[in-house]
Design an enzyme around this catalytic site. Sequence first.
Site, PDB file in Angstrom:
ATOM      1  N   ASP A  31      -8.694   4.597  -2.034  1.00 34.34           N
ATOM      2  CA  ASP A  31      -7.740   4.089  -1.029  1.00 34.34           C
ATOM      3  C   ASP A  31      -8.400   4.160   0.345  1.00 34.34           C
ATOM      4  OD1 ASP A  31      -4.332   3.990  -1.439  1.00 34.34           O
ATOM      5  OD2 ASP A  31      -5.211   3.705   0.550  1.00 34.34           O
ATOM      6  N   ASP A  56     -12.736   1.310   1.243  1.00 36.41           N
ATOM      7  CA  ASP A  56     -12.087   0.005   1.391  1.00 36.41           C
ATOM      8  C   ASP A  56     -12.620  -0.900   0.290  1.00 36.41           C
ATOM      9  OD1 ASP A  56     -11.364  -2.554   1.998  1.00 36.41           O
ATOM     10  OD2 ASP A  56     -11.830  -2.410   4.141  1.00 36.41           O
ATOM     11  N   ASN A  99     -14.717  -7.311  -6.459  1.00 37.94           N
ATOM     12  CA  ASN A  99     -15.441  -6.033  -6.614  1.00 37.94           C
ATOM     13  C   ASN A  99     -14.932  -5.245  -7.819  1.00 37.94           C
ATOM     14  OD1 ASN A  99     -17.048  -6.496  -4.378  1.00 37.94           O
ATOM     15  ND2 ASN A  99     -15.626  -5.523  -2.958  1.00 37.94           N
ATOM     16  N   LYS A 105     -16.530  -4.916 -15.425  1.00 42.97           N
ATOM     17  CA  LYS A 105     -17.524  -5.544 -16.311  1.00 42.97           C
ATOM     18  C   LYS A 105     -18.710  -4.589 -16.505  1.00 42.97           C
ATOM     19  CE  LYS A 105     -20.549  -9.584 -16.419  1.00 42.97           C
ATOM     20  NZ  LYS A 105     -21.725  -9.301 -15.586  1.00 42.97           N
ATOM     21  N   ALA A 114      -2.611  -5.966 -10.255  1.00 42.41           N
ATOM     22  CA  ALA A 114      -1.247  -5.975  -9.723  1.00 42.41           C
ATOM     23  C   ALA A 114      -1.066  -7.274  -8.953  1.00 42.41           C
ATOM     24  CB  ALA A 114      -1.040  -4.777  -8.808  1.00 42.41           C
ATOM     25  N   TYR A 145      -1.109 -13.551   1.713  1.00 44.06           N
ATOM     26  CA  TYR A 145      -0.759 -12.715   0.564  1.00 44.06           C
ATOM     27  C   TYR A 145      -0.646 -13.568  -0.698  1.00 44.06           C
ATOM     28  CZ  TYR A 145       1.703  -9.060  -2.069  1.00 44.06           C
ATOM     29  OH  TYR A 145       2.075  -8.123  -3.008  1.00 44.06           O
ATOM     30  N   THR A 175      10.178  -4.062  -5.491  1.00 47.46           N
ATOM     31  CA  THR A 175      10.288  -2.713  -6.057  1.00 47.46           C
ATOM     32  C   THR A 175      10.627  -1.743  -4.935  1.00 47.46           C
ATOM     33  OG1 THR A 175       8.640  -3.319  -7.692  1.00 47.46           O
ATOM     34  CG2 THR A 175       9.000  -0.974  -7.380  1.00 47.46           C
ATOM     35  N   ARG A 186      10.178  -3.489   5.078  1.00 47.47           N
ATOM     36  CA  ARG A 186      10.856  -4.129   3.953  1.00 47.47           C
ATOM     37  C   ARG A 186      12.359  -3.916   4.049  1.00 47.47           C
ATOM     38  NH1 ARG A 186       7.926  -5.269  -0.585  1.00 47.47           N
ATOM     39  NH2 ARG A 186       5.723  -4.889  -0.355  1.00 47.47           N
TER      40      ARG A 186
HETATM   41  N1  UDP Z   1      15.162  -8.792   5.356  1.00 47.60           N
HETATM   42  C1  UDP Z   1      16.268  -8.636   6.167  1.00 47.60           C
HETATM   43  N2  UDP Z   1      16.255  -7.615   7.072  1.00 47.60           N
HETATM   44  C2  UDP Z   1      15.220  -6.758   7.207  1.00 47.60           C
HETATM   45  C3  UDP Z   1      14.077  -6.923   6.363  1.00 47.60           C
HETATM   46  C4  UDP Z   1      14.092  -7.963   5.451  1.00 47.60           C
HETATM   47  O1  UDP Z   1      17.249  -9.376   6.082  1.00 47.60           O
HETATM   48  O2  UDP Z   1      15.294  -5.843   8.055  1.00 47.60           O
HETATM   49  C5  UDP Z   1      15.187  -9.880   4.350  1.00 47.60           C
HETATM   50  C6  UDP Z   1      13.956 -10.784   4.364  1.00 47.60           C
HETATM   51  O3  UDP Z   1      14.144 -11.852   5.272  1.00 47.60           O
HETATM   52  C7  UDP Z   1      13.916 -11.236   2.908  1.00 47.60           C
HETATM   53  C8  UDP Z   1      14.458 -10.058   2.129  1.00 47.60           C
HETATM   54  O4  UDP Z   1      15.168  -9.271   3.070  1.00 47.60           O
HETATM   55  O5  UDP Z   1      14.765 -12.348   2.722  1.00 47.60           O
HETATM   56  C9  UDP Z   1      13.381  -9.216   1.483  1.00 47.60           C
HETATM   57  O6  UDP Z   1      12.428  -8.904   2.441  1.00 47.60           O
HETATM   58  P1  UDP Z   1      11.229  -7.905   2.215  1.00 47.60           P
HETATM   59  O7  UDP Z   1      10.429  -7.855   3.468  1.00 47.60           O
HETATM   60  O8  UDP Z   1      11.721  -6.618   1.677  1.00 47.60           O
HETATM   61  O9  UDP Z   1      10.327  -8.528   1.036  1.00 47.60           O
HETATM   62  P2  UDP Z   1      10.037 -10.006   0.474  1.00 47.60           P
HETATM   63  O10 UDP Z   1      10.841 -10.108  -0.757  1.00 47.60           O
HETATM   64  O11 UDP Z   1      10.414 -11.044   1.480  1.00 47.60           O
HETATM   65  O12 UDP Z   1       8.582  -9.976   0.204  1.00 47.60           O
END
Ligand code: UDP
Length: 315
Positions: A31, A56, A99, A105, A114, A145, A175, A186
Amino acid sequence: MNILITGGAGFIGSHLCRKLLDRGNSVICADNFITGAKENIREFLDNSGFKLIEHDISTPFYIEENLDWVMHFASIASPKDYLSHPIKTLKSGLLGTHNCLGLAKAKKAKFFLASTSEIYGDPLIHPQPEEYWGNVSCTGPRSCYDESKRAAESLTCAYMRQHNLDVRVVRIFNTFGPRMRINDGRVVSNFIIQALEQEDLTVYGKGTQTRSFCYVDDLTKGIVKMMEISRELPLNLGNPCEYKVIDLAETIIKLTGSRSKIKFLPLPEDDPKRRRPDISKARKILDWQPQVSLEEGLAKTIEYFKEKLQNGEKS
Ligand code: UDP
């Protein structure tokens, strides 16, 4: 078995380290601590079966030990983080995967990628089965991403076809659980912290967009099952119960007993409108499905964040 987990100090990576150590394996965790945390792996540092390498993974990587598995979980995975580090995100998906594949391999090890539900983009098919090719912008803000994970899947399949590498690809849907970062931006972590601090919950858009939230223990159980079967590419793992973001906000206010209200903010660009995994394949092949309900998982996650805040960690 000797197992290398890149991103082993991250949210999902550290839960996986725990699960694989508990099953008697030796785990090497690599990590660079961009989004991973020492705190997440502190409990394993004394374990003789655990080794930490600070590295990294987007730069060349070789280790002396024999390996049975290379599991590539290192990634900047939260939209807030990958929007601020798009190049690092691309590098861990592209160079990091390359990498790791090269290492697998060289060691004649199996390789586990993942991947993510983001490879479906803003899906036009609902729920999303593995056969769906997705609806992804290759130039939009989330493309660092989405596209690097799509290319990572492609690289993995190329090593499988050209070098007969034994590979697995899991597409992980949203998750949540303990060890999420307090400020990873998130929806689950934001709402819980806001509710615990009696601040308004920031719902983006009208909150009618949906997500399906899987408790982290359910996910890691599915990942371990995937290691036990023979190759089957790729597999969705996630919880098929779908919630509107606004309903999640209300559930969290209720579970925390908070006085917070809801505040509406603009919807980020390219935010997927709906997301729910079709897990028929995982049900059939792995005999797996999530066991932990949203409320049960949220209660454990709320306890975790409460403790963090009590220990003085700031959002
Ligand atoms: N979201 C929200 N308020 C927040 C953070 C996220 O309404 O404070 C919404 C975001 O716009 C998305 C959903 O929640 O529609 C999930 O967002 P997250 O960033 O958790 O992950 P994503 O599924 O988009 O990768």
